[in-house]
Design an enzyme around this catalytic site. Structure first.
Site: not given
Ligand code: LMR
Length: 393
Positions: A209, A207, A242, A126
């Site tokens: 999420a 993590d 989410k 990410w």
């Molecule tokens: C994403 O990866 O699109 C989500 O986790 C939203 C974000 O905050 O980036």
């Protein structure tokens, strides 16, 4: 003073969100930011969330401060949801401002405990993981993760790189539904990673999420539970954005498992201190929605059933897209889309191909070819499949 400020690099996911909003083309499709959309393109408020909010509204008599660590109800309910068998004598936790807040606090905590640490993080990951660490000045290295040929995990590469982590380093792992690739470790591979961490003394930061978006609420927590049961020290950053669909409420939690009760108390004190230094009390509304749902059998059952619908919708879209692409390409080279789990799949396309899909078909994916499966519906899947083939992906 303010004129000394320098422009900051924009977040590519959020930038894409703005670009999409500004696009006036009919039929545009947003497969960028990780937000669930139903077949009508709406990000719904879940039924149980609405019901919990109503209960809270009716019963709440004050908005006075709660606790610096958040409420015990929320922390206990989340610990049970994530860990199931909660090792209470080893567990410290604080409510945080979303999963991002949990990641930030985890990294702050780790640095307080070991100023010399290096964070090992997957390549890719990410983007905000990297951005936060850069901003904090925290040294990090990336371990190999994605095999662009198979679109699966490059496990041999991952192991070779993680072997370089030393005692007191952090190894950042995605608990399930890897973002951005959608490629995940098997249970046996998790066991191997655990054995490596056990040997080196490096500490996992998980993590989590997307619990409930991959193979199910419990199945998606299986790896985290295995790590928690196997290693003396574990950091877990979980998000409710989410799976409860409460993105804007910013509900997250940082949980740490310590070696013994003394270390647990020290961690609890430091995490609570960090909350105070950063934002004082964590947000309560979303956390209260979550604990209201998880502590009530009927609300919990309804929430879980709606979450299952969301998960199955995404799996159906994955199958449909893989099948359309099988037909159009006359090959099985896109079958990985059906094997990936969670919101995202990485297509392994070039930035130019991603741009062509956007220019020609008004379909928005992140530049690294991450697509948000939940942004599709049964009608847009064939359009995307055609655009993928036409772009030569
Ligand atoms: C994403 O990866 O699109 C989500 O986790 C939203 C974000 O905050 O980036």
């Amino acid at each position: 003073m303010l004129s000394n400020l320098k422009p900051q690099a924009p977040d590519k996911i959020l930038m894409l969100m703005e670009e999409f909003k500004a696009d006036t083309r009919q039929g545009k499709v947003d497969l960028g930011v990780g937000v669930y959309k139903d077949p009508q393109g709406v990000t719904p408020v879940m039924r149980a969330v609405k019901a919990a909010e109503q209960r809270i509204w009716e019963a709440q008599t004050t908005k006075a401060y709660t606790g610096l660590a958040g409420t015990p109800e929320y922390r206990n309910a989340m610990a049970r949801m994530v860990l199931k068998d909660v090792p209470a004598d080893r567990l410290a936790s604080v409510a945080t401002v979303g999963g991002t807040g949990a990641i930030r606090q985890a990294l702050e905590l780790a640095r307080m405990a070991n100023p010399d640490l290096t964070v090992h993080v997957s390549d890719p990951t990410w983007p905000n993981h990297l951005s936060i660490m850069k901003f904090m000045g925290l040294p990090f290295v990336q371990y190999r993760y994605f095999d662009n040929d198979t679109r699966g995990v490059d496990f041999e590469g991952m192991k070779a790189d993680i072997a370089k982590a030393t005692k007191g380093d952090i190894v950042l792992l995605h608990g399930c539904c890897h973002n951005p690739t959608g490629a995940n470790l098997t249970t046996d591979q998790w066991r191997e990673v655990i054995a490596m961490l056990e040997k080196s003394g490096a500490v996992p930061l998980i993590d989590l999420a997307y619990q409930g978006f991959g193979d199910g609420l419990d199945a998606d927590a299986e790896a985290t539970r295995l790590v928690a049961a196997s290693l003396p020290e574990v950091l877990i950053a979980a998000s409710c954005s989410k799976n409860f669909g409460i993105y804007r409420e910013r509900s997250g939690i940082l949980m740490t498992l310590a070696e013994n009760t003394g270390a647990r108390d020290m961690a609890q004190g430091s995490m609570t201190f960090l909350n105070r230094q950063t934002y004082s009390f964590p947000p309560d509304h979303g956390a209260r929605i979550v604990s209201t749902i998880l502590d009530d059998d009927a609300l919990r059952a309804d929430w879980q059933s709606e979450l299952e619908d969301v998960r199955n919708t995404m799996l159906g879209l994955r199958d449909q897209l893989a099948s359309e692409l099988r037909d159009l390409s006359g090959s099985d080279r896109f079958d990985f889309i059906a094997r990936h789990r969670g919101m995202f799949s990485r297509l392994g396309a070039t930035p130019e191909q991603v741009q062509k899909v956007k220019d020609d078909s008004a379909i928005y994916m992140v530049g690294d070819s991450r697509l948000n499966i939940a942004g599709l519906n049964r009608d847009s899947v064939p359009v995307l499949a055609r655009a993928i083939i036409d772009a030569g992906i």
